[in-house]
Design an enzyme around this catalytic site. Structure first.
Site, PDB file in Angstrom:
ATOM      1  N   ASP A 173     -11.151 -32.170   8.734  1.00  0.00           N
ATOM      2  CA  ASP A 173     -11.672 -31.137   7.838  1.00  0.00           C
ATOM      3  C   ASP A 173     -11.565 -29.765   8.525  1.00  0.00           C
ATOM      4  O   ASP A 173     -11.814 -29.625   9.723  1.00  0.00           O
ATOM      5  CB  ASP A 173     -13.133 -31.437   7.475  1.00  0.00           C
TER       6      ASP A 173
ATOM      7  N   HIS B 101     -11.631 -37.321  -2.501  1.00  0.00           N
ATOM      8  CA  HIS B 101     -11.642 -37.416  -1.044  1.00  0.00           C
ATOM      9  C   HIS B 101     -12.955 -38.028  -0.592  1.00  0.00           C
ATOM     10  O   HIS B 101     -13.993 -37.848  -1.226  1.00  0.00           O
ATOM     11  CB  HIS B 101     -11.431 -36.056  -0.383  1.00  0.00           C
TER      12      HIS B 101
ATOM     13  N   GLY C  96     -21.527 -31.183  -5.200  1.00  0.00           N
ATOM     14  CA  GLY C  96     -20.930 -30.427  -4.098  1.00  0.00           C
ATOM     15  C   GLY C  96     -19.425 -30.556  -3.977  1.00  0.00           C
ATOM     16  O   GLY C  96     -18.859 -30.129  -2.972  1.00  0.00           O
TER      17      GLY C  96
END
Ligand code: 5GP
Ligand code: ZN
Length: 112
Positions: A29, A98, A91
């Site tokens: 990330d 993912h 969110g």
């Protein structure tokens, strides 16, 4: 329609790959929320778990099956968290399915 994770899966946008096969990609990330923060994505576009059909479920099963090997590679097989934010209120900011793989620190529950 442009999709940032389709571009990452297709190699148009570079990423720090952790694992890759024909079905999925795991990469670090950009804005890590834990010492280990990797995203698991299907190579073919699915918006989120809200759109899962039979074929999508097979893809997700494949991705889940790879978790033990991926966590071992990352050295976090003893303890980790998998999260998939689904929809804006939960969110989700990138509308390509993912799973966040998070590890390396204490996590709160409930998540808040
Ligand atoms: P969401 O908020 O949808 O659950 O998670 C999206 C994640 O994608 C965020 O944690 C964000 O940091 C990450 N992200 C967004 N754009 C990129 C990118 O271009 N590269 C990488 N490696 N991660 C990204
Ligand atoms: Zn996509």
């Amino acid at each position: 329609m442009s999709c940032i994770f389709c571009d990452i899966a297709g190699g148009k946008i570079p990423s720090q790959k952790v694992y890759e096969d024909d079905v999925m990609l795991a990469f670090k990330d950009l804005n890590p929320q834990a010492p280990v923060h990797v995203l698991l994505i299907p190579k073919s576009h699915i918006d989120s778990l809200a759109q899962i059909d039979g074929a999508g479920a097979q893809t997700v099963a494949h991705m889940m099956e790879k978790i033990p090997a991926i966590t071992k590679t990352l050295g976090c097989e003893e303890s980790f968290r998998i999260v998939s934010n689904c929809g804006a209120q939960a969110g989700q900011s990138v509308m390509h399915l993912h799973f966040h793989l998070l590890a390396g620190r204490q996590f709160a529950w409930p998540p808040g």
